[in-house]
Design an enzyme around this catalytic site. Structure first.
Site, mmCIF file in Angstrom:
data_model
loop_
_atom_site.group_PDB
_atom_site.id
_atom_site.type_symbol
_atom_site.label_atom_id
_atom_site.label_comp_id
_atom_site.label_asym_id
_atom_site.label_seq_id
_atom_site.Cartn_x
_atom_site.Cartn_y
_atom_site.Cartn_z
ATOM 1 N N GLY A 170 0.597 -5.119 1.058
ATOM 2 C CA GLY A 170 1.965 -4.921 0.604
ATOM 3 C C GLY A 170 2.909 -4.920 1.787
ATOM 4 O O GLY A 170 3.098 -3.895 2.447
ATOM 5 N N ALA A 171 3.499 -6.078 2.081
ATOM 6 C CA ALA A 171 4.343 -6.226 3.268
ATOM 7 C C ALA A 171 5.820 -6.158 2.913
ATOM 8 O O ALA A 171 6.631 -6.914 3.437
ATOM 9 C CB ALA A 171 4.029 -7.544 3.976
ATOM 10 N N GLY B 123 5.827 -1.450 4.272
ATOM 11 C CA GLY B 123 4.637 -2.109 4.793
ATOM 12 C C GLY B 123 4.977 -3.184 5.805
ATOM 13 O O GLY B 123 4.319 -3.321 6.833
ATOM 14 N N ASN C 216 6.084 6.294 -2.285
ATOM 15 C CA ASN C 216 7.009 7.271 -2.843
ATOM 16 C C ASN C 216 6.341 8.014 -3.996
ATOM 17 O O ASN C 216 5.425 7.501 -4.642
ATOM 18 C CB ASN C 216 8.273 6.579 -3.371
ATOM 19 N N LYS D 22 10.220 15.433 0.104
ATOM 20 C CA LYS D 22 10.757 14.101 -0.151
ATOM 21 C C LYS D 22 10.862 13.826 -1.646
ATOM 22 O O LYS D 22 11.820 13.200 -2.107
ATOM 23 C CB LYS D 22 9.883 13.038 0.510
#
Length: 358
Positions: free
Chosen positions: A39-40, A44, A136, A238
């Protein structure tokens, strides 16, 4: 945390993890480390790009135009000040087929894509591989080693069929709570918009060679990091922002600053945070910052468009279950009332469904 919290694994388990984590990786030398980033996207791509720029052997796994552009032209990173740099010496592929153990496997996809990519993970892990999710929301591993009646329980909202649980060995996971933001500005271009705080921690709170090593490595590529002895409390800090600002921004199309400066939406996110805080505290979490500080910090970021708002604008699926649905699931487990969160969840879920319906 209390007796039902993540630190209840005891000295024997911590010693076992410490021994297992005594790897031969030279964490001080990025050029000696092999990394696979599944996952870029915003996070990422940012992490993988900076590692590659430091000489790390990086393989990016992604699909579509983003992958094709990186393959043809390299990956371009844009810093918050506008500085651009192209990293050409990075491998990119749409899948992982060959079995080749890496030192680190970064999971950088959206939470809803984890069940799809999880079967790739066993192909790139060995006994000493660190799996580093940069996600997240509430992660699938939340109750691993938690202790008490909830120990080992699966988060159904995140991993409903148990696919992630079956393919990712949680003993190899190092928790990471990224306080940073970015976006894919265009295919092949990742823009870092703000933040560089990437604290990490073992799920049981132990201080191990591998968690110290990951912290050092992150520092060498320009991020701020430290070893957490309670990764779940940092995660919830967060999560308070994710579960409130993201869906409210998706519904209103407003930025962080706009939400905070409007009295009605500011009160709405506050109510959601207060409800979530009762759930977290029932699970033994302690907060190092107040809700007022959390809201003021978001306002100070300015006119930032949350990831969920960006997904609305691009017609993408919303990352709702990990951010909000999982909190509702935990509220039910702890018998806490979260009416405001439920209402916003229902509205945002309807928004997602109607946008994606034929």
């Amino acid at each position: 945390m209390n007796d039902s919290g993540g630190g209840s694994g005891g000295w024997n388990r911590q010693a076992e993890v410490s021994d297992r984590a005594s790897t031969g990786v030279d964490w001080q030398n990025p050029a000696s480390i092999d990394v696979c980033v599944i996952g870029a996207g915003a996070m990422g791509g940012l992490l993988g790009g900076r590692l590659a720029a430091a000489g790390t052997d990086v393989t990016l796994v992604d699909v579509g135009a983003h992958r094709r552009t990186i393959s043809d032209r390299g990956l371009t990173l844009v810093d918050p000040d506008g500085t651009r740099r192209r990293i050409e010496d990075v491998d990119v592929t749409s899948s992982v087929s060959a079995r080749e153990a890496r030192d680190i496997v970064v999971l950088g996809v959206k939470a809803y894509d984890l069940p799809t990519v999880a079967p790739m993970v066993p192909r790139v892990v060995g006994p000493e591989t660190v799996v580093l999710p940069i996600l997240n929301g509430i992660p699938w591993w939340y109750f691993h080693g938690f202790g008490g009646d909830l120990d080992g329980r699966r988060i159904e909202a995140v991993d409903p069929e148990g696919v992630i649980e079956r393919h990712v060995d949680t003993e190899q996971v190092v928790g990471c709570v990224p306080f940073a933001a970015g976006t894919i500005a265009e295919p092949g271009v990742v823009r870092h918009t703000e933040g560089r705080w990437f604290p990490v921690g073992e799920l049981d709170g132990a201080t191990t060679p591998r968690v110290r090593g990951v912290t050092d490595l992150l520092g060498q590529i320009g991020f701020r990091s430290r070893v957490l002895d309670d990764v779940r409390s940092e995660l919830w800090l967060k999560a308070l922002g994710n579960l409130s600002f993201n869906p409210v921004s998706a519904l209103t199309r407003a930025t962080l600053a706009e939400i905070c400066r409007n009295p009605e939406t500011r009160a709405l996110v506050r109510a959601m945070m207060e409800e979530a805080k009762t759930v977290a505290e029932a699970l033994g979490v302690s907060f190092r910052r107040s809700i007022d500080d959390r809201i003021e910090g978001a306002e100070a970021v300015g006119d930032h468009r949350t990831s969920m708002l960006q997904d609305v604008e691009r017609g993408n699926r919303l990352e709702l279950e990990a951010l909000v649905g999982a909190v509702i699931e935990l509220a039910e487990l702890t018998d806490r009332s979260v009416p405001t969160i439920r209402t916003v969840y229902r509205l945002t879920r309807l928004l997602d469904e109607t946008r994606r319906s034929p």
